[in-house]
Design a protein around this motif. Structure first.
Motif, PDB file in Angstrom:
ATOM      1  N   LEU A 212     -17.887  60.513 143.972  1.00 38.10           N
ATOM      2  CA  LEU A 212     -17.499  59.650 142.851  1.00 38.10           C
ATOM      3  C   LEU A 212     -18.170  58.283 142.975  1.00 38.10           C
ATOM      4  N   ARG A 213     -18.250  57.570 141.856  1.00 41.94           N
ATOM      5  CA  ARG A 213     -18.707  56.185 141.894  1.00 41.94           C
ATOM      6  C   ARG A 213     -17.591  55.355 142.516  1.00 41.94           C
ATOM      7  N   TRP A 214     -17.976  54.409 143.363  1.00 44.05           N
ATOM      8  CA  TRP A 214     -16.953  53.604 144.019  1.00 44.05           C
ATOM      9  C   TRP A 214     -17.445  52.191 144.286  1.00 44.05           C
ATOM     10  N   THR A 215     -16.476  51.296 144.405  1.00 43.23           N
ATOM     11  CA  THR A 215     -16.692  49.929 144.863  1.00 43.23           C
ATOM     12  C   THR A 215     -15.480  49.576 145.719  1.00 43.23           C
ATOM     13  N   MET A 216     -15.702  49.008 146.882  1.00 39.92           N
ATOM     14  CA  MET A 216     -14.603  48.594 147.763  1.00 39.92           C
ATOM     15  C   MET A 216     -14.366  47.098 147.597  1.00 39.92           C
ATOM     16  N   VAL A 217     -13.116  46.738 147.428  1.00 41.52           N
ATOM     17  CA  VAL A 217     -12.712  45.345 147.381  1.00 41.52           C
ATOM     18  C   VAL A 217     -11.771  45.146 148.564  1.00 41.52           C
ATOM     19  N   ARG A 218     -12.215  44.342 149.531  1.00 41.41           N
ATOM     20  CA  ARG A 218     -11.469  44.137 150.775  1.00 41.41           C
ATOM     21  C   ARG A 218     -11.057  42.674 150.914  1.00 41.41           C
ATOM     22  N   PRO A 219      -9.890  42.321 150.421  1.00 45.74           N
ATOM     23  CA  PRO A 219      -9.448  40.932 150.565  1.00 45.74           C
ATOM     24  C   PRO A 219      -8.944  40.637 151.973  1.00 45.74           C
ATOM     25  N   ASN A 220      -9.162  39.417 152.408  1.00 42.84           N
ATOM     26  CA  ASN A 220      -8.618  38.937 153.666  1.00 42.84           C
ATOM     27  C   ASN A 220      -7.139  38.590 153.452  1.00 42.84           C
ATOM     28  N   PHE A 221      -6.508  37.929 154.378  1.00 39.17           N
ATOM     29  CA  PHE A 221      -5.083  37.568 154.256  1.00 39.17           C
ATOM     30  C   PHE A 221      -4.838  36.828 152.943  1.00 39.17           C
TER      31      PHE A 221
END
Length: 171
Positions: A16-25
């Motif tokens: 699948l098409r994907w994008t990861m969004v990884r926020p810090n605290f």
């Protein structure tokens, strides 16, 4: 973080098409600290290293941009605030902005667990928060990225501006 990695790996290998969004605290974690207002202190599980806290509004802005514009497939956005601060430095910012002394109490894991459970936080959430604290206790969350300003065109919210914006809750 180990909790999220299996899901990210499965998504990345799914086709699948994907994008990861990884926020810090999240900066908003401080809004749950009524003791800042009540007694000029706040506590979390002990972390001595700086953290580049990020505002949930900035996270939402990046997510909206990723969902509504092209060019984000197979990218990872590690979202941070504009500067990393230790909890002790955060207490200094609270003191300056709120005009009253505020101090940080870094609790050993078991004391932190008991305190968080006594505030009504679910055990799963408490255990996850302590796991994150252990992972970042001596470093690992201090990186500052341009993952907020690059896609949104605006700077990430700074700590002092966050405190000013939420003075009615914190002060």
């Amino acid at each position: 973080m180990a909790l999220h990695r299996p899901v990210e790996d499965a998504l990345a290998s799914s086709g699948l098409r994907w994008t990861m969004v990884r926020p810090n605290f999240y900066l908003q974690n401080f809004l749950r600290q009524a003791s800042i207002r009540e007694s000029g202190r706040f506590s979390f599980p002990l972390i001595t290293a700086p953290i580049s806290f990020v505002d949930v509004g900035d996270i939402a802005d990046v997510a909206a941009r990723v969902l509504t514009t092209e060019g984000h497939d197979s990218k990872i956005y590690s979202l941070t605030g504009p500067k990393a601060l230790s909890h002790t430095e955060a207490a200094e910012v609270f003191s300056d902005v709120l005009g009253k002394p505020v101090r940080y109490l870094g609790l050993p894991d078991e004391q932190a667990r008991a305190a968080l459970l006594s505030r009504g936080m679910p055990a799963f959430q408490v255990d996850t928060l302590i796991e994150v604290a252990r992972a970042y206790r001596d470093g690992g969350a201090e990186m500052v990225t341009s993952a907020v300003p690059d896609p949104t065109g605006h700077a990430a919210l700074g700590f002092a501006d966050f405190v000013r914006r939420h003075r009615n809750v914190l002060g």
